[in-house]
Design an enzyme around this catalytic site. Sequence first.
Site, short mmCIF file in Angstrom:
data_model
loop_
_atom_site.label_atom_id
_atom_site.label_comp_id
_atom_site.label_asym_id
_atom_site.label_seq_id
_atom_site.Cartn_x
_atom_site.Cartn_y
_atom_site.Cartn_z
N ILE A 68 6.00 -70.90 9.49
CA ILE A 68 4.77 -71.65 9.27
C ILE A 68 3.67 -70.70 8.80
CG2 ILE A 68 2.99 -73.10 10.34
CD1 ILE A 68 5.09 -74.26 12.15
N ALA A 113 0.63 -66.34 10.14
CA ALA A 113 1.92 -67.03 9.97
C ALA A 113 2.76 -66.77 11.22
CB ALA A 113 2.64 -66.52 8.73
N LYS A 114 3.81 -67.48 11.39
CA LYS A 114 4.73 -67.23 12.51
C LYS A 114 6.05 -67.92 12.19
CE LYS A 114 4.62 -65.32 16.70
NZ LYS A 114 3.82 -64.16 17.16
N GLY A 115 7.13 -67.40 12.77
CA GLY A 115 8.43 -68.02 12.53
C GLY A 115 9.28 -67.96 13.77
#
Length: 424
Positions: A68, A113-115
């Site tokens: 994201i 962001a991050k995943g």
Amino acid sequence: MVTRSHDAHRDEFNPWTRIATLIEEAGHLLKLSEGMIKRIVTPERILEVAVPVRMDSGEIEMFTGWRIQHDSSRGPGKGGIRFHPSVNVDEIAALSADMSIKCAVVNIPYGGAKGGVKVDPEVLSREELERLTRRYAYSISPIIGPDRDIPAPDINTDPQVMSWIMDTVSMLRGHNLPGVVTGKPLAIGGSLGHAGATSVGVSICTVALLQQLGRRAEGQRVVIQGYGKVGAPLVKQLSDRGMKVVGLADIHGAIHVPEGIDAQLMASHVASTHSILGYPHGEEIAASELFALPSDIAIPAALGGVIDERVARSMSASMMIEAANGPTTGEGAAELARRAIPVVPDVLANAGGVVASYFEWAQDLQGFMWERDLFRQRLEKTMHDAFDSVWARHEQLGLPLRDTALVVGVERIAEATELRGLFP
Ligand code: NAD
């Protein structure tokens, strides 16, 4: 659930709702327009991917992953990748927004962001973990890259996982791309000085807050929850500055050492026993008593949500530095504010790690490795500048440091968004 509809029903215990509400409150305080607030809150891109993995048994198992990108107004997305059974889209969205704020607070040219992948890596073999990582990296590769979005390690991901991601994307693009991830081993584009960088930032914030409160570092009694990648270097760094770590906890339990822990002795004790318990001095205490021990400074450096109303009420320390991510509940924060206990919030206190990632990325782009001293000097300056700008705004606004940091972050994102305008 994370939603693009601003007015949708919101569950107050949802991590996404928590951060979305905080950003909105900061936006209102800054008198931003409703349109600007909606733009800042709403994640730019949510990618959900299916991750099929051939298990060692020959069977195929399906996993779900996300990446994201919350905001890119100030630069490419930055944020970790976690592998955990509890990962879900709301958690990843919330963490991506936290990263937007954190990068803006320390004023580095990144968005957030991050995943993550919903998986229990404990039950995977090393080969299965590699296949899962590579397939996930392939699936998110269209949206990551050194100038788009740069992942990093998070829960259950490490330099080896970063190496596999770097290799997979490099193979797909047909050339080496070290700047696609940070937290890599030194041999493939990692950076000198990266290890312990988060703790350096925590130490700087601790000393800076003491100075603002007119207190000397020498002799201050500290309690720390967590003796991992952040907590362990912190015991040494704070002791080197004349403080006494009188209480320490890890997953096995907690200890009270009134005369202060010897950092070297503790390091060798943990290296041989894998636990802080059994340290030759001091006494074992109930883990729940850690923050009530007579002390001056409290540093949660392990889990989220541990400083609740009860812990905040019985806390002995008169200041707190959030080394962990999200260690304080809403009720805990309210109680600390009521008791006028200043708290350096996580988005500022533990940002040394993302600053170090920024330096690693900059070196990869330059193709030029910095000396350890230069790295350290720049890390210290960035953290000092960040603390000073939040403190100056705190004095101006009269808000707690947590709210002030949010205001500083949202204001910087709003400025970039405004300057860039709206395409098309
Ligand atoms: P880590 O896994 O290396 O260490 C975690 C420590 O917490 C260990 O000592 C573990 O024993 C202890 N712990 C676990 N459960 C506990 C419990 N119930 N009670 C007491 N102690 C417990 O993790 P880390 O990288 O040191 O991260 C710690 C915190 O800092 C996390 O919240 C993380 O999100 C945050 N953080 C880390 C970094 C980084 O650079 N590593 C950067 C920013 C934020």
